[in-house]
Design an enzyme around this catalytic site. Structure first.
Site, PDB file in Angstrom:
ATOM      1  N   LYS A  18     -61.954   9.676 -17.330  1.00  9.40           N
ATOM      2  CA  LYS A  18     -63.001   9.833 -18.358  1.00  9.40           C
ATOM      3  C   LYS A  18     -64.286   9.126 -17.933  1.00  9.40           C
ATOM      4  CE  LYS A  18     -60.527   7.860 -21.588  1.00  9.40           C
ATOM      5  NZ  LYS A  18     -59.296   7.554 -20.826  1.00  9.40           N
ATOM      6  N   ARG A  92     -59.582   7.540 -31.155  1.00  9.14           N
ATOM      7  CA  ARG A  92     -58.321   7.277 -30.476  1.00  9.14           C
ATOM      8  C   ARG A  92     -57.115   7.483 -31.389  1.00  9.14           C
ATOM      9  NH1 ARG A  92     -59.559   4.442 -25.498  1.00  9.14           N
ATOM     10  NH2 ARG A  92     -57.590   4.055 -24.464  1.00  9.14           N
TER      11      ARG A  92
END
Ligand code: G5P
Ligand code: MG
Length: 216
Positions: A18, A92
């Site tokens: 990422k 998340r």
């Protein structure tokens, strides 16, 4: 150049790339990179109240409590103002995804699907420049001078949470918490998945996707 604000989220397991892909997006398209992990690590380095609270959770591979992270990330998004951005490490879990949705309209969710065996090999060789969040990897993206950051020349460090037992916990937690988040974004038609074992294979596809979606 583009004028429309483009708000993207990048999702992937720990070590999936990422941060690496986000750096390429920043260089190519000028989006702001908002990385929860980088913000938390910078706060730990500076020993702020947020850093003190986050430290123990991160070292154990657990999530920092939602209310702390959500407040900090929404605050950072406000600071960024009317600019295009890519969120890395946030949301998340479903609670964070809902809090983000209540505030911002997301245009695209990019998910990185990298086999776990590849990830476990990679993180052993990861070195970072904690103040900036710049990431290196021995044999893939080496610093120009061993052990030193390319830009500042400062020492590189390894992450506390890259110890093999902590990485295993983080991968498990990712699968548990992020499958519902990805499913939730899929229902909204926002998800594009990039599969592969090497960032050099994935990046051209991400670049093409962004070229098609970031419109003037
Ligand atoms: P982070 O910091 O968000 P993770 O676990 O999501 O951490 P991580 O580990 O930062 O993700 P990444 O950004 O996906 O991984 O990967 P990367 O750093 O770009 O690449 C990994 C390594 O592989 C690098 O060394 C890179 O150079 C190398 N690499 C890339 N591509 C290739 C390739 O093709 N080949 C090779 N050989 N190498 C390659 O979160 C950390 C902690 O903060 C807390 C949690 O405690 C979390 O565990 N946290 C939160 N808590 C609550 N809520 C949130 N929203 C939170 N966000 C973070
Ligand atoms: Mg990262």
């Amino acid at each position: 150049m583009y004028t429309k604000i483009f708000r993207a989220v990048i999702i992937g397991a720990p070590g999936s790339g990422k941060g690496t892909i986000s750096e390429l997006i920043v260089k190519t398209y000028g989006l702001m990179h908002i990385s929860t992990g980088d913000i938390l690590r910078q706060n730990i380095m500076k020993n702020t109240e947020l850093g003190k609270k986050a430290k123990e959770y991160i070292a154990k591979g657990q999530l920092v409590p939602d209310e702390i992270v959500t407040k900090s990330m929404l605050g950072r998004i406000t600071e960024v103002g009317n600019k295009s951005y890519i969120l890395d490490g946030f949301p998340r879990n479903i609670a964070q995804a809902e809090a983000l949705c209540a505030r911002e309209q997301i245009d695209a969710v990019l998910t990185l699907d990298i086999p776990h065996d590849v990830i476990i090999d990679r993180v052993k060789n990861r070195w970072i420049h904690a103040p900036s969040g710049r990431v290196y990897n021995i044999g893939f993206h080496d610093p120009k001078v061993p052990g030193k950051d390319d830009v500042t020349g400062e020492a590189l460090t390894q992450r506390e949470d890259d110890k093999p037992d902590v990485v295993a916990k983080r991968l498990k937690l990712y699968d548990e918490l992020m499958s519902p988040v990805i499913a939730w974004y899929k229902e909204q038609g926002l998800v594009t998945t990039f599969m592969g074992r090497r960032t050099n294979d994935i990046w051209p596809r991400v670049e093409q996707f962004l070229r098609d979606h970031i419109k003037a």
